[in-house]
Design a protein around this motif. Structure first.
Motif, PDB file in Angstrom:
ATOM      1  N   ALA A 203       0.840  -1.212   0.000  1.00  0.00           N
ATOM      2  CA  ALA A 203       0.000   0.000   0.000  1.00  0.00           C
ATOM      3  C   ALA A 203       0.868   1.253   0.000  1.00  0.00           C
ATOM      4  O   ALA A 203       0.548   2.243  -0.674  1.00  0.00           O
ATOM      5  N   GLU A 204       1.977   1.202   0.754  1.00  0.00           N
ATOM      6  CA  GLU A 204       2.867   2.370   0.789  1.00  0.00           C
ATOM      7  C   GLU A 204       3.529   2.604  -0.564  1.00  0.00           C
ATOM      8  O   GLU A 204       3.657   3.738  -1.028  1.00  0.00           O
ATOM      9  N   MET A 205       3.959   1.513  -1.182  1.00  0.00           N
ATOM     10  CA  MET A 205       4.590   1.645  -2.494  1.00  0.00           C
ATOM     11  C   MET A 205       3.579   2.169  -3.513  1.00  0.00           C
ATOM     12  O   MET A 205       3.904   3.012  -4.358  1.00  0.00           O
ATOM     13  N   HIS A 206       2.372   1.653  -3.386  1.00  0.00           N
ATOM     14  CA  HIS A 206       1.288   2.090  -4.272  1.00  0.00           C
ATOM     15  C   HIS A 206       1.033   3.587  -4.079  1.00  0.00           C
ATOM     16  O   HIS A 206       0.982   4.364  -5.041  1.00  0.00           O
ATOM     17  N   GLY A 207       0.923   4.001  -2.824  1.00  0.00           N
ATOM     18  CA  GLY A 207       0.670   5.405  -2.511  1.00  0.00           C
ATOM     19  C   GLY A 207       1.815   6.291  -2.957  1.00  0.00           C
ATOM     20  O   GLY A 207       1.601   7.383  -3.496  1.00  0.00           O
ATOM     21  N   ARG A 208       3.058   5.811  -2.735  1.00  0.00           N
ATOM     22  CA  ARG A 208       4.222   6.606  -3.103  1.00  0.00           C
ATOM     23  C   ARG A 208       4.252   6.827  -4.615  1.00  0.00           C
ATOM     24  O   ARG A 208       4.514   7.930  -5.103  1.00  0.00           O
ATOM     25  N   THR A 209       3.934   5.779  -5.350  1.00  0.00           N
ATOM     26  CA  THR A 209       3.957   5.880  -6.810  1.00  0.00           C
ATOM     27  C   THR A 209       2.847   6.805  -7.315  1.00  0.00           C
ATOM     28  O   THR A 209       3.070   7.674  -8.161  1.00  0.00           O
ATOM     29  N   GLN A 210       1.660   6.615  -6.747  1.00  0.00           N
ATOM     30  CA  GLN A 210       0.548   7.482  -7.155  1.00  0.00           C
ATOM     31  C   GLN A 210       0.853   8.944  -6.826  1.00  0.00           C
ATOM     32  O   GLN A 210       0.639   9.831  -7.646  1.00  0.00           O
ATOM     33  N   THR A 211       1.350   9.162  -5.629  1.00  0.00           N
ATOM     34  CA  THR A 211       1.655  10.530  -5.203  1.00  0.00           C
ATOM     35  C   THR A 211       2.669  11.166  -6.145  1.00  0.00           C
ATOM     36  O   THR A 211       2.533  12.338  -6.525  1.00  0.00           O
ATOM     37  N   HIS A 212       3.669  10.377  -6.536  1.00  0.00           N
ATOM     38  CA  HIS A 212       4.678  10.913  -7.451  1.00  0.00           C
ATOM     39  C   HIS A 212       4.030  11.372  -8.751  1.00  0.00           C
ATOM     40  O   HIS A 212       4.235  12.503  -9.205  1.00  0.00           O
ATOM     41  N   TRP A 213       3.223  10.484  -9.322  1.00  0.00           N
ATOM     42  CA  TRP A 213       2.656  10.824 -10.631  1.00  0.00           C
ATOM     43  C   TRP A 213       1.602  11.917 -10.534  1.00  0.00           C
ATOM     44  O   TRP A 213       1.462  12.735 -11.436  1.00  0.00           O
ATOM     45  N   VAL A 214       0.871  11.931  -9.431  1.00  0.00           N
ATOM     46  CA  VAL A 214      -0.200  12.930  -9.306  1.00  0.00           C
ATOM     47  C   VAL A 214       0.366  14.313  -8.967  1.00  0.00           C
ATOM     48  O   VAL A 214      -0.013  15.310  -9.567  1.00  0.00           O
TER      49      VAL A 214
ATOM     50  N   GLY B 290       3.168  17.384 -13.864  1.00  0.00           N
ATOM     51  CA  GLY B 290       2.095  18.300 -14.290  1.00  0.00           C
ATOM     52  C   GLY B 290       0.858  17.544 -14.719  1.00  0.00           C
ATOM     53  O   GLY B 290      -0.263  18.023 -14.538  1.00  0.00           O
ATOM     54  N   ALA B 291       1.071  16.333 -15.256  1.00  0.00           N
ATOM     55  CA  ALA B 291      -0.065  15.563 -15.777  1.00  0.00           C
ATOM     56  C   ALA B 291      -1.064  15.257 -14.673  1.00  0.00           C
ATOM     57  O   ALA B 291      -2.276  15.391 -14.870  1.00  0.00           O
ATOM     58  N   GLY B 292      -0.552  14.876 -13.523  1.00  0.00           N
ATOM     59  CA  GLY B 292      -1.437  14.509 -12.428  1.00  0.00           C
ATOM     60  C   GLY B 292      -2.237  15.684 -11.930  1.00  0.00           C
ATOM     61  O   GLY B 292      -3.445  15.602 -11.750  1.00  0.00           O
TER      62      GLY B 292
ATOM     63  N   GLY C  17      -8.736  19.202 -13.573  1.00  0.00           N
ATOM     64  CA  GLY C  17      -9.844  18.991 -14.509  1.00  0.00           C
ATOM     65  C   GLY C  17     -11.038  18.399 -13.788  1.00  0.00           C
ATOM     66  O   GLY C  17     -12.176  18.820 -14.000  1.00  0.00           O
ATOM     67  N   ALA C  18     -10.744  17.422 -12.925  1.00  0.00           N
ATOM     68  CA  ALA C  18     -11.836  16.779 -12.176  1.00  0.00           C
ATOM     69  C   ALA C  18     -12.503  17.774 -11.226  1.00  0.00           C
ATOM     70  O   ALA C  18     -13.729  17.838 -11.135  1.00  0.00           O
ATOM     71  N   VAL C  19     -11.677  18.561 -10.529  1.00  0.00           N
ATOM     72  CA  VAL C  19     -12.241  19.528  -9.584  1.00  0.00           C
ATOM     73  C   VAL C  19     -13.038  20.607 -10.325  1.00  0.00           C
ATOM     74  O   VAL C  19     -14.136  20.987  -9.918  1.00  0.00           O
ATOM     75  N   LEU C  20     -12.473  21.081 -11.447  1.00  0.00           N
ATOM     76  CA  LEU C  20     -13.187  22.090 -12.237  1.00  0.00           C
ATOM     77  C   LEU C  20     -14.488  21.522 -12.792  1.00  0.00           C
ATOM     78  O   LEU C  20     -15.515  22.208 -12.825  1.00  0.00           O
ATOM     79  N   GLY C  21     -14.429  20.255 -13.203  1.00  0.00           N
ATOM     80  CA  GLY C  21     -15.647  19.593 -13.684  1.00  0.00           C
ATOM     81  C   GLY C  21     -16.713  19.608 -12.611  1.00  0.00           C
ATOM     82  O   GLY C  21     -17.886  19.885 -12.879  1.00  0.00           O
TER      83      GLY C  21
END
Lengths: 376, 229
Positions: free
Chosen positions: A236-247, A251-253, A259-263
């Protein structure tokens, strides 16, 4: 009062259509934007989420799963010595060049895993078998990337790092967050492809599987004590760390999240305006009801029922459109996720938005100047 | 039936105060047709609103069938309106999405009548105003006079003792206006209802038992039927 609400709405079908278009537009916008974001989140760390490992041992401060300096196999033995550890597998995930038939080069991510345990291996295999990966120079890719990699069928041979790579199967829906597709193969083959420039006794990660029923945090602490110079993370930590990095680190994240918040914001505003206008259209009738002796509660009933009917109908249309778009996006590079939780959550959101917006007009309806009711 | 004493309705405060009603005294008896007349802005509609418990007075007393309502809590007023009043509006104020019968049924439902009883009662009320053949017509399919008769049927739902009508003939042709007034007069004469009509329409004065003229928020003249005639 429900009957009055229903008849009020359906009496003016043009107004109803305008209301529904507004609600549908807003909800589809929200569903698509959040679907993109959820898909983004899923894609960014799917390889970790589906790894089946309990713990990941990595070089220190590796920010995400798609890279990292090599680890010595000695660490594997140290981890294996911890009580409660069932197995520790070497794992490779590294960029290598893939040569197309045309001679062009595409970058791919070779995923080398232990075929015996399957930890970190492919899922949703739709053609061929993971057993076929035991053969020398055999690989498996996802259907989505067939065109990109020039692959048409099982048995085709390509080159990875100037070494042959024979296609033995296809997966479905394993997207890579980057533009480089995953290419699954055995750990040994991955080494042969020069992935990560590893020596014979090295790996990029070590995947740990604990014995059944073992307390994960205790296991993590015990393994960490054996390899203090490395990071030991739960899946779970590795998953979170990876997601956090990309998000957050790319800039893409942030863009997708924004976009989601503006939507959501645009959706709320559109629905609020639409419902408010629809309610204010009937303001004279609410005034009449009030004059006739209807309590504010009865007027609320009509207004909220109108909002709920509009929201429910708008949702039904919106979810159908969003499902259609999501289905159409499955084979593309920007898939839209539409899990049942999001569908259910959006229904609640739609009702909340519509009824919330109508509350604004409720205040107007219940504070009507009586002179307005008597005016001709 | 209605007793109004020293009634004030004031808007604004300090130097910007405007007295829409300034010390009105008025009684309305059961079986009486009372007409309120006066120029625009004189306070007729405000008086009708306060009398009908739609608007609250600033001070003074309003008794409806002996019950003081001027200082009643806001949330109690809908119940008073429901029990004591039927309203007729200049613009009819029918619900365009509902048929004639459903419009009347709605008023009956507000007063607690449900299901087939409400349907039957609505049909009977519409029959009384000569619209037995228009039960399922929508307001948009009715003439002005017919709409006002639906509004009268709706005002009669639940048999309220007092009917308040604001310019009920203003949007009607002469014949329709007279028909409406005959129905309202009949209500007072035959059923003992108190009928208060705000009007500018001199054609209908013949139906009044009493004419009360208002100017600047005050009663400036009262004529009984004989004097008006």
């Amino acid at each position: 009062m429900f009957k009055l609400a229903w008849k009020n709405l359906f009496h003016d079908r043009v107004r109803l259509a305008v209301t529904l278009v507004g609600i549908v537009f807003a909800l589809v916008l929200i569903l698509v934007q959040f679907g993109l974001f959820l898909s983004f989140l899923d894609t960014s760390a799917n390889i970790v989420e589906r790894s089946g490992a309990d713990l990941w041992i990595t070089a220190p401060k590796v920010p995400y799963v798609n890279g990292g300096p090599p680890l010595s196999e000695a660490n594997r033995w140290k981890a294996l010595a911890v009580e409660g550890v069932e197995r520790v597998d070497r794992y490779i995930l590294a960029w290598v060049p893939w040569k197309l038939k045309s001679g062009a080069i595409e970058s791919v991510q070779v995923v080398g895993y232990n075929l015996d345990s399957g930890l970190g291996g492919p899922w949703n295999v739709v053609a061929g078998s993971v057993e076929d990966l035991r053969g020398e120079d055999t690989v498996m890719v996802d259907e989505i990337y067939k065109d990109l990699l020039g692959v048409t069928h099982i048995g085709q041979v390509f080159e990875i790092s100037n070494r042959r790579a024979r296609i033995v199967g296809f997966t479905r829906g394993i997207r890579s967050f980057t533009t480089a597709p995953f290419v699954f193969c055995s750990f040994k083959n991955a080494q042969n492809y020069g992935a990560g420039n590893l020596r014979e006794d090295q790996a990029v990660y070590l995947l740990v599987k604990g014995k059944a029923g073992i307390a994960l945090e205790a296991l993590r602490a015990a393994v960490q004590a054996k390899v203090p110079e490395l990071d030991v993370l739960t899946n779970a930590e590795m998953h979170g760390r990876t997601q956090t990095h990309w998000v957050f680190a790319t800039g893409a994240g942030i863009t997708t999240l924004m976009g989601a918040v503006l939507g959501l914001i645009v959706g709320v505003v559109v629905v609020a305006q639409t419902i408010y206008a629809a309610t204010v259209d009937h303001i004279r009738e609410f005034g009449t009801l009030k004059a006739m002796g209807a309590s504010n509660g009865r007027i609320y009933e009509v207004i909220l029922a109108q909002a709920a009917i509009s929201g429910g109908m708008g949702y039904a249309v919106a979810i159908a459109i969003a499902a259609f778009i999501a289905r159409g996006s499955e084979g593309g590079n920007a898939p839209i996720a539409l899990p049942p939780e999001v569908a259910a959550g959006t229904l609640l959101l739609a009702l909340a938005m519509c009824m919330g917006a109508s509350v604004i007009s409720i205040r107007k309806a219940t504070r009507i100047d009586p002179a307005m009711v008597f005016r001709g | 039936m209605i007793e109004i004493r020293d009634l004030y309705k004031t808007y604004g405060s300090g130097g910007a105060e405007v007295h829409a009603l300034a010390g009105v005294d008025l009684d309305v008896a059961a079986g009486e047709v009372l007409m309120l007349m006066g120029p625009s802005g004189s306070g007729k509609t405000t008086l009708l609103s306060v009398m009908g418990c739609i608007l609250r007075a600033t001070s003074g007393s309003v008794k409806i069938e002996g019950r003081e309502v001027a200082r009643m809590a806001e949330n109690k007023l809908p119940e008073v309106r429901l029990k004591h009043f039927g309203f007729i509006f200049q613009g009819f104020n029918l619900f365009p999405a509902l048929t004639a019968r459903e419009n009347v049924e709605l008023a009956l439902k507000l007063k607690g009548l449900k299901g087939t009883r409400a349907k039957a009662e609505a049909a009977a009320l519409l029959e009384q105003v000569g619209l037995a053949d228009k039960l399922n017509a929508f307001p948009s399919d009715l003439s002005g006079g017919q709409k006002q008769r639906v509004a009268i049927a709706r005002a009669l739902a639940g048999e309220p003792p007092i009917v308040l009508a604001d310019e009920p003939t203003a949007a009607l042709d002469s014949q329709s206006g007279l028909t409406v007034m005959e129905i309202l007069t009949g209500l007072a004469r035959k059923r003992g209802r108190a009928v208060v009509v705000v009007t500018h329409d001199n054609r209908v004065l013949q139906y009044a038992d009493r004419i009360v003229r208002i100017a600047d928020g005050r009663v400036v003249d009262e004529e009984d039927r004989e004097r008006a005639a």
